[in-house]
Structure formats: C-alpha cells, structure tokens
Design a protein around this motif. Structure first.
Motif, PDB file in Angstrom:
ATOM      1  N   GLN A   4      31.665  28.251  -4.040  1.00  0.00           N
ATOM      2  CA  GLN A   4      32.337  28.168  -5.347  1.00  0.00           C
ATOM      3  C   GLN A   4      33.856  28.151  -5.178  1.00  0.00           C
ATOM      4  O   GLN A   4      34.548  27.436  -5.902  1.00  0.00           O
ATOM      5  CB  GLN A   4      31.910  29.332  -6.246  1.00  0.00           C
ATOM      6  N   GLU A   8      36.239  25.154  -6.412  1.00  0.00           N
ATOM      7  CA  GLU A   8      37.364  25.436  -7.307  1.00  0.00           C
ATOM      8  C   GLU A   8      38.678  24.972  -6.691  1.00  0.00           C
ATOM      9  O   GLU A   8      39.531  24.413  -7.383  1.00  0.00           O
ATOM     10  CB  GLU A   8      37.430  26.932  -7.641  1.00  0.00           C
ATOM     11  N   LYS A  11      38.944  21.258  -7.111  1.00  0.00           N
ATOM     12  CA  LYS A  11      39.270  20.912  -8.499  1.00  0.00           C
ATOM     13  C   LYS A  11      40.758  21.102  -8.763  1.00  0.00           C
ATOM     14  O   LYS A  11      41.402  20.253  -9.387  1.00  0.00           O
ATOM     15  CB  LYS A  11      38.465  21.769  -9.470  1.00  0.00           C
TER      16      LYS A  11
END
Length: 109
Positions: A4, A8, A11
């Motif tokens: 994760q 992230e 992104k």
C-alpha cells in the motif's frame, strides 16, 4: 514498507509529474535540469522530502505572476540548486565521511 505504501508513493509521484507537465515548456526544461542535478548531488531525503514539490509550488506561483523562469531562479541552475540544499546532508557528505574514516588506518602511536 508494504504494498500500500508503494502504491501510494507511485500515486503521489504521478500527481507530481502531472503538475510539472502542466507548467510552461521553459519551466519544465529548467525543472528537469534541476531534478537531474539534485538527484546527482542533492540531499539524502530528496525522494521523500519536500524539496521537489516545493520547487513546483514556487514555479506555479511564478507562472501565475507572469514571470519567466529565469526571473525566478537566474541563469545558473546549479548555483540556485546549491543554495537550496546548502544546509542539507548530501551524498557527497556521506562519501567524504566514508573516505575520512579509512577502515585500514593504523591508530597505534
């Protein structure tokens, strides 16, 4: 670092790149030169730190004010970058420390 965190991070990086690509061409060129220079000599925390997003913020403000990129940073990109990182720990500092503390040095009197 979990999956994760990696997702992230990607992104956030893509959003950062999109902001750079929204700048005028002359700003993009200078930003890419600054980025290249900073990744070579820059601070250790460059990928995770606030420096690159801060530069984009600064450039966006310059664009909004109608200024050219050289009006903001001058004509010497390296000097501007050096001034930005003058108080930061760099890879060059780490290298200097590693060669100063030579492991094979004999410390007997």
């Amino acid at each position: 670092m979990g999956i994760q965190d990696i997702i992230e991070g990607k992104k956030q990086w893509r959003a950062h790149v999109a902001r750079v690509e929204a700048l005028p061409p002359d700003y993009q060129i200078v930003y890419k030169e600054m980025q290249r220079y900073l990744f070579k000599v820059g601070p250790v925390d460059l990928p995770d730190g606030p420096l690159l997003p801060g530069i984009v913020d600064f450039f966006e403000e310059g664009v909004a004010a109608g200024k050219g990129v050289t009006q903001l940073i001058g004509t010497d990109v390296a000097a501007f970058c050096d001034d930005l990182i003058k108080d930061s720990r760099t890879y060059a500092d780490i290298y200097q420390e590693s060669i100063s503390a030579s492991p094979g040095a004999d410390k007997r009197p």
